[in-house]
Design a protein around this motif. Sequence first.
Motif, PDB file in Angstrom:
ATOM      1  N   UNK A  15       0.871  -1.180   0.000  1.00  0.00           N
ATOM      2  CA  UNK A  15       0.000   0.000   0.000  1.00  0.00           C
ATOM      3  C   UNK A  15       0.904   1.225   0.000  1.00  0.00           C
ATOM      4  N   UNK A  16       0.581   2.216  -0.840  1.00  0.00           N
ATOM      5  CA  UNK A  16       1.438   3.396  -0.938  1.00  0.00           C
ATOM      6  C   UNK A  16       0.615   4.681  -0.882  1.00  0.00           C
ATOM      7  N   UNK A  17       1.346   5.795  -0.816  1.00  0.00           N
ATOM      8  CA  UNK A  17       0.847   7.164  -0.758  1.00  0.00           C
ATOM      9  C   UNK A  17       0.345   7.491   0.654  1.00  0.00           C
ATOM     10  N   UNK A  18      -0.139   8.717   0.851  1.00  0.00           N
ATOM     11  CA  UNK A  18      -0.346   9.260   2.197  1.00  0.00           C
ATOM     12  C   UNK A  18      -1.400   8.528   3.012  1.00  0.00           C
ATOM     13  N   UNK A  19      -2.403   7.984   2.348  1.00  0.00           N
ATOM     14  CA  UNK A  19      -3.469   7.302   3.078  1.00  0.00           C
ATOM     15  C   UNK A  19      -3.233   5.807   3.237  1.00  0.00           C
ATOM     16  N   UNK A  20      -2.030   5.347   2.916  1.00  0.00           N
ATOM     17  CA  UNK A  20      -1.748   3.915   2.992  1.00  0.00           C
ATOM     18  C   UNK A  20      -2.030   3.312   4.367  1.00  0.00           C
ATOM     19  N   UNK A  21      -1.622   3.943   5.472  1.00  0.00           N
ATOM     20  CA  UNK A  21      -1.896   3.329   6.771  1.00  0.00           C
ATOM     21  C   UNK A  21      -3.388   3.187   7.058  1.00  0.00           C
ATOM     22  N   UNK A  22      -4.161   4.219   6.724  1.00  0.00           N
ATOM     23  CA  UNK A  22      -5.596   4.175   6.983  1.00  0.00           C
ATOM     24  C   UNK A  22      -6.278   3.156   6.086  1.00  0.00           C
ATOM     25  N   UNK A  23      -5.912   3.162   4.809  1.00  0.00           N
ATOM     26  CA  UNK A  23      -6.478   2.194   3.870  1.00  0.00           C
ATOM     27  C   UNK A  23      -6.192   0.774   4.332  1.00  0.00           C
ATOM     28  N   UNK A  24      -4.973   0.520   4.755  1.00  0.00           N
ATOM     29  CA  UNK A  24      -4.600  -0.800   5.240  1.00  0.00           C
ATOM     30  C   UNK A  24      -5.406  -1.168   6.473  1.00  0.00           C
ATOM     31  N   UNK A  25      -5.645  -0.185   7.332  1.00  0.00           N
ATOM     32  CA  UNK A  25      -6.464  -0.434   8.518  1.00  0.00           C
ATOM     33  C   UNK A  25      -7.899  -0.763   8.170  1.00  0.00           C
ATOM     34  N   UNK A  26      -8.461  -0.017   7.225  1.00  0.00           N
ATOM     35  CA  UNK A  26      -9.855  -0.277   6.852  1.00  0.00           C
ATOM     36  C   UNK A  26     -10.023  -1.652   6.220  1.00  0.00           C
ATOM     37  N   UNK A  27      -9.259  -1.930   5.179  1.00  0.00           N
ATOM     38  CA  UNK A  27      -9.388  -3.237   4.531  1.00  0.00           C
ATOM     39  C   UNK A  27      -8.961  -4.353   5.476  1.00  0.00           C
TER      40      UNK A  27
END
Length: 392
Positions: A139-151
């Motif tokens: 997962x990349x770019x600024x929202x990667x941590x949040x995106x990873x958390x959601x999925x």
Amino acid sequence: MRRTALLAAVAALVAGTLAWPSAPHAEAAPAVFTHPGVTVSQGQLDFARSKVLAGAQPWKGAYDQMMASRYADPNRVPKPRAVVECGSYSQPNYGCTDEREDAIAAYTNALAWYVTRDARYAQKSIQLMDAWSAVITDHTNSNAPLQTGWAGSSWPKAAEIIKHTYTGGWSNSGRFATMLRDVYLPEIINGSHSNGNWELSMMEAAVGISVFLEDRASYDKAMAKFRTRAAAYVYLASDGELPKTVPSQNLDTRAKIVAYWQGQSTFVTGLTQETCRDFTHTGYGISAMAHVAETSRIQGQDLYGTDVGERLRQALGFQSKYELGTAVPSWLCGGSLHLGLGPVTEVGYNAMHNRLGFAMTNTETLTRRNRPAGTNNLFVAWETLTHGDNPA
């Protein structure tokens, strides 16, 4: 002197007994993990299934809503990507929506399998999980941590049900576990200094993944970060003049804290760090708190009886009151709130009202008004079905 020392020891013991625990026990992870055990237990699944099969409400209506959604479409084609790139406010959005929604679809089909015992739903869930575990690497770019958390919050919920209740076999479950361990966990386990909903969602995913992997060290690390962040996300009068903080963020002056709390300078019980931002993001944080507490309860450590439960209860009540239309006082967010809490009240309401007996009048009114609670299309899905008035 001995009498004085004895009295001091007794006082300290009483104080320790009455105080909320400030951190989880060192052995937060269970010696033996319970499966399925991420947000929803087998007992809860059995209760929900019995109600749906009996045609009882609100569970039957909640199930019908789920089955009518796009997530239950038997013709759904997974859209995995090797690299999911998510920027701020979904710009760019390369695979972000696809990943989140395929994960919700995997969970949706796992629930459908459990209720119906129709193997086609289990196989659909497996198809979705296998498609992503075969492809994704980062997962990349600024929202990667949040995106990873959601999925990463939805994937283990689906996987727990399939792995531990479907007897038809899942040959690639090991590859899926490797995906969670190597692609998801490293992105989230060290937390975030962004708004609190980020770290709470990330720790929800980390806790759920740790249960699926039976990774006690990661479970303990995620739970410790969760406890610290939950205390810093919801204010209680017992915290003192100012909210608690995450020490590593260095919010060491009143001015810094007020700025971090969206400019809010009057602190009252139930206010969250993002109340004055908007209720939607606040709902993300509240939901993640409830999900972690529910997983922890299933795994044998009941956080609802600690400050986590009290903060959750007060946050639900405070936000629900205004979501229901109570006039906003001038001292709160400048007299204006951005509402839209979302379908996030069922888990916390069931735990704190039905199990522990708190009245929670406003939360009850809002919960019943919103039934059946659907999905926020990010990481919350079908909680009237799974947790609505569920005693298990």
